[in-house]
Design a protein around this motif. Structure first.
Motif, PDB file in Angstrom:
ATOM      1  N   THR A   4       0.862  -1.182   0.000  1.00 32.25           N
ATOM      2  CA  THR A   4       0.000   0.000   0.000  1.00 32.25           C
ATOM      3  C   THR A   4       0.897   1.230   0.000  1.00 32.25           C
ATOM      4  OG1 THR A   4      -1.686  -1.190   1.251  1.00 32.25           O
ATOM      5  CG2 THR A   4      -1.848   1.215   1.225  1.00 32.25           C
ATOM      6  N   TYR A   5       0.559   2.157  -0.858  1.00 37.28           N
ATOM      7  CA  TYR A   5       1.329   3.394  -0.980  1.00 37.28           C
ATOM      8  C   TYR A   5       0.432   4.584  -0.707  1.00 37.28           C
ATOM      9  CZ  TYR A   5       4.829   0.471  -3.157  1.00 37.28           C
ATOM     10  OH  TYR A   5       5.756  -0.508  -3.398  1.00 37.28           O
ATOM     11  N   MET A   6       1.042   5.678  -0.289  1.00 30.61           N
ATOM     12  CA  MET A   6       0.313   6.907  -0.025  1.00 30.61           C
ATOM     13  C   MET A   6       1.035   8.060  -0.725  1.00 30.61           C
ATOM     14  SD  MET A   6      -0.405   8.828   3.629  1.00 30.61           S
ATOM     15  CE  MET A   6      -1.136   7.381   4.337  1.00 30.61           C
ATOM     16  N   VAL A   7       0.270   8.899  -1.375  1.00 30.24           N
ATOM     17  CA  VAL A   7       0.815  10.105  -1.990  1.00 30.24           C
ATOM     18  C   VAL A   7       0.639  11.246  -1.000  1.00 30.24           C
ATOM     19  CG1 VAL A   7       0.575  11.761  -3.877  1.00 30.24           C
ATOM     20  CG2 VAL A   7       0.291   9.316  -4.320  1.00 30.24           C
ATOM     21  N   LEU A   8       1.735  11.949  -0.712  1.00 27.72           N
ATOM     22  CA  LEU A   8       1.673  13.143   0.128  1.00 27.72           C
ATOM     23  C   LEU A   8       1.624  14.332  -0.823  1.00 27.72           C
ATOM     24  CD1 LEU A   8       4.347  12.203   2.812  1.00 27.72           C
ATOM     25  CD2 LEU A   8       1.881  11.818   2.868  1.00 27.72           C
ATOM     26  N   PRO A   9       0.455  14.938  -0.983  1.00 24.92           N
ATOM     27  CA  PRO A   9       0.286  15.995  -1.980  1.00 24.92           C
ATOM     28  C   PRO A   9       0.967  17.298  -1.583  1.00 24.92           C
ATOM     29  CG  PRO A   9      -1.713  15.737  -0.710  1.00 24.92           C
ATOM     30  CD  PRO A   9      -0.766  14.677  -0.239  1.00 24.92           C
ATOM     31  N   SER A  10       1.156  18.138  -2.576  1.00 22.59           N
ATOM     32  CA  SER A  10       1.701  19.475  -2.381  1.00 22.59           C
ATOM     33  C   SER A  10       1.217  20.354  -3.522  1.00 22.59           C
ATOM     34  CB  SER A  10       3.235  19.427  -2.382  1.00 22.59           C
ATOM     35  OG  SER A  10       3.763  20.732  -2.297  1.00 22.59           O
ATOM     36  N   GLN A  15       7.410  18.901  -4.828  1.00 22.26           N
ATOM     37  CA  GLN A  15       7.371  18.513  -3.420  1.00 22.26           C
ATOM     38  C   GLN A  15       6.368  17.396  -3.128  1.00 22.26           C
ATOM     39  OE1 GLN A  15       6.783  22.116  -1.172  1.00 22.26           O
ATOM     40  NE2 GLN A  15       8.950  22.618  -1.267  1.00 22.26           N
ATOM     41  N   ILE A  16       5.741  16.845  -4.154  1.00 21.56           N
ATOM     42  CA  ILE A  16       4.853  15.709  -3.969  1.00 21.56           C
ATOM     43  C   ILE A  16       5.724  14.498  -3.610  1.00 21.56           C
ATOM     44  CG2 ILE A  16       3.230  14.131  -5.100  1.00 21.56           C
ATOM     45  CD1 ILE A  16       2.380  16.535  -6.836  1.00 21.56           C
ATOM     46  N   ARG A  17       5.321  13.733  -2.620  1.00 19.27           N
ATOM     47  CA  ARG A  17       6.107  12.584  -2.149  1.00 19.27           C
ATOM     48  C   ARG A  17       5.261  11.318  -2.170  1.00 19.27           C
ATOM     49  NH1 ARG A  17      10.162  15.604  -2.955  1.00 19.27           N
ATOM     50  NH2 ARG A  17      10.980  16.830  -1.238  1.00 19.27           N
ATOM     51  N   LEU A  18       5.936  10.191  -2.315  1.00 16.54           N
ATOM     52  CA  LEU A  18       5.304   8.886  -2.285  1.00 16.54           C
ATOM     53  C   LEU A  18       5.940   8.082  -1.162  1.00 16.54           C
ATOM     54  CD1 LEU A  18       3.384   6.830  -3.698  1.00 16.54           C
ATOM     55  CD2 LEU A  18       5.365   6.135  -5.066  1.00 16.54           C
ATOM     56  N   ILE A  19       5.098   7.470  -0.324  1.00 14.81           N
ATOM     57  CA  ILE A  19       5.610   6.642   0.762  1.00 14.81           C
ATOM     58  C   ILE A  19       4.896   5.296   0.753  1.00 14.81           C
ATOM     59  CG2 ILE A  19       6.343   8.542   2.271  1.00 14.81           C
ATOM     60  CD1 ILE A  19       3.732   8.201   3.841  1.00 14.81           C
ATOM     61  N   LYS A  20       5.609   4.276   1.215  1.00  9.43           N
ATOM     62  CA  LYS A  20       5.020   2.942   1.360  1.00  9.43           C
ATOM     63  C   LYS A  20       4.529   2.801   2.789  1.00  9.43           C
ATOM     64  CE  LYS A  20       7.273  -1.166   1.331  1.00  9.43           C
ATOM     65  NZ  LYS A  20       8.067  -2.263   0.758  1.00  9.43           N
ATOM     66  N   VAL A  21       3.314   2.314   2.931  1.00  2.86           N
ATOM     67  CA  VAL A  21       2.655   2.186   4.231  1.00  2.86           C
ATOM     68  C   VAL A  21       3.094   0.878   4.898  1.00  2.86           C
ATOM     69  CG1 VAL A  21       0.395   1.957   5.346  1.00  2.86           C
ATOM     70  CG2 VAL A  21       0.687   3.531   3.415  1.00  2.86           C
ATOM     71  N   PRO A  22       3.378   0.907   6.207  1.00  5.29           N
ATOM     72  CA  PRO A  22       3.728  -0.327   6.915  1.00  5.29           C
ATOM     73  C   PRO A  22       2.592  -1.351   6.848  1.00  5.29           C
ATOM     74  CG  PRO A  22       4.087   1.593   8.319  1.00  5.29           C
ATOM     75  CD  PRO A  22       3.385   2.073   7.095  1.00  5.29           C
ATOM     76  N   HIS A  23       2.951  -2.625   6.822  1.00  2.00           N
ATOM     77  CA  HIS A  23       1.961  -3.705   6.719  1.00  2.00           C
ATOM     78  C   HIS A  23       1.010  -3.757   7.909  1.00  2.00           C
ATOM     79  CE1 HIS A  23       3.658  -5.446   3.130  1.00  2.00           C
ATOM     80  NE2 HIS A  23       4.869  -5.338   3.664  1.00  2.00           N
ATOM     81  N   ASP A  24       1.445  -3.250   9.070  1.00  2.00           N
ATOM     82  CA  ASP A  24       0.594  -3.360  10.261  1.00  2.00           C
ATOM     83  C   ASP A  24      -0.458  -2.263  10.364  1.00  2.00           C
ATOM     84  OD1 ASP A  24       2.559  -1.407  10.778  1.00  2.00           O
ATOM     85  OD2 ASP A  24       2.502  -1.777  12.934  1.00  2.00           O
ATOM     86  N   LEU A  25      -0.540  -1.381   9.376  1.00  6.63           N
ATOM     87  CA  LEU A  25      -1.533  -0.304   9.408  1.00  6.63           C
ATOM     88  C   LEU A  25      -2.541  -0.463   8.282  1.00  6.63           C
ATOM     89  CD1 LEU A  25       0.724   2.862   9.927  1.00  6.63           C
ATOM     90  CD2 LEU A  25      -0.543   1.590  11.652  1.00  6.63           C
ATOM     91  N   ASP A  26      -3.806  -0.233   8.602  1.00  4.86           N
ATOM     92  CA  ASP A  26      -4.784  -0.180   7.520  1.00  4.86           C
ATOM     93  C   ASP A  26      -4.781   1.241   6.959  1.00  4.86           C
ATOM     94  OD1 ASP A  26      -6.535   1.522   8.984  1.00  4.86           O
ATOM     95  OD2 ASP A  26      -7.726  -0.150   9.723  1.00  4.86           O
ATOM     96  N   ARG A  27      -5.564   1.478   5.943  1.00  2.00           N
ATOM     97  CA  ARG A  27      -5.529   2.782   5.252  1.00  2.00           C
ATOM     98  C   ARG A  27      -5.877   3.949   6.172  1.00  2.00           C
ATOM     99  NH1 ARG A  27      -6.133   2.043  -0.685  1.00  2.00           N
ATOM    100  NH2 ARG A  27      -6.069  -0.198  -0.998  1.00  2.00           N
TER     101      ARG A  27
END
Length: 74
Positions: A4-10, A15-27
């Motif tokens: 699962t990935y999350m886009v951090l908008p700007s 300055q837009i960033r992409l991060i991978k979400v840890p497996h132990d967290l839901d959306r």
């Protein structure tokens, strides 16, 4: 396993960033953690930057991902 990935908008495309979400967290949890971490960085340091935010996210298990923003689609 699906990632699962999350886009951090700007408002500034570079300055837009992409991060991978840890497996132990839901959306929803991932969203709350990420916004909380970013808010804490903003409140605790007036001169905060991406480095401080990325470090705090990585401490919680998020991973920064290199991404290329493509051209605008008309």
């Amino acid at each position: 396993m699906n990632e699962t990935y999350m886009v951090l908008p700007s408002s500034r495309p570079e300055q837009i960033r992409l991060i991978k979400v840890p497996h132990d967290l839901d959306r929803n949890e991932a969203y709350r953690f990420a916004t909380g971490i970013i808010a804490h960085a903003e409140e605790s340091n007036a001169d905060y930057g991406w480095e401080e935010i990325a470090e705090a996210l990585e401490a919680r298990g998020f991973e920064t991902v290199e991404a290329i923003i493509g051209p605008a689609l008309d």
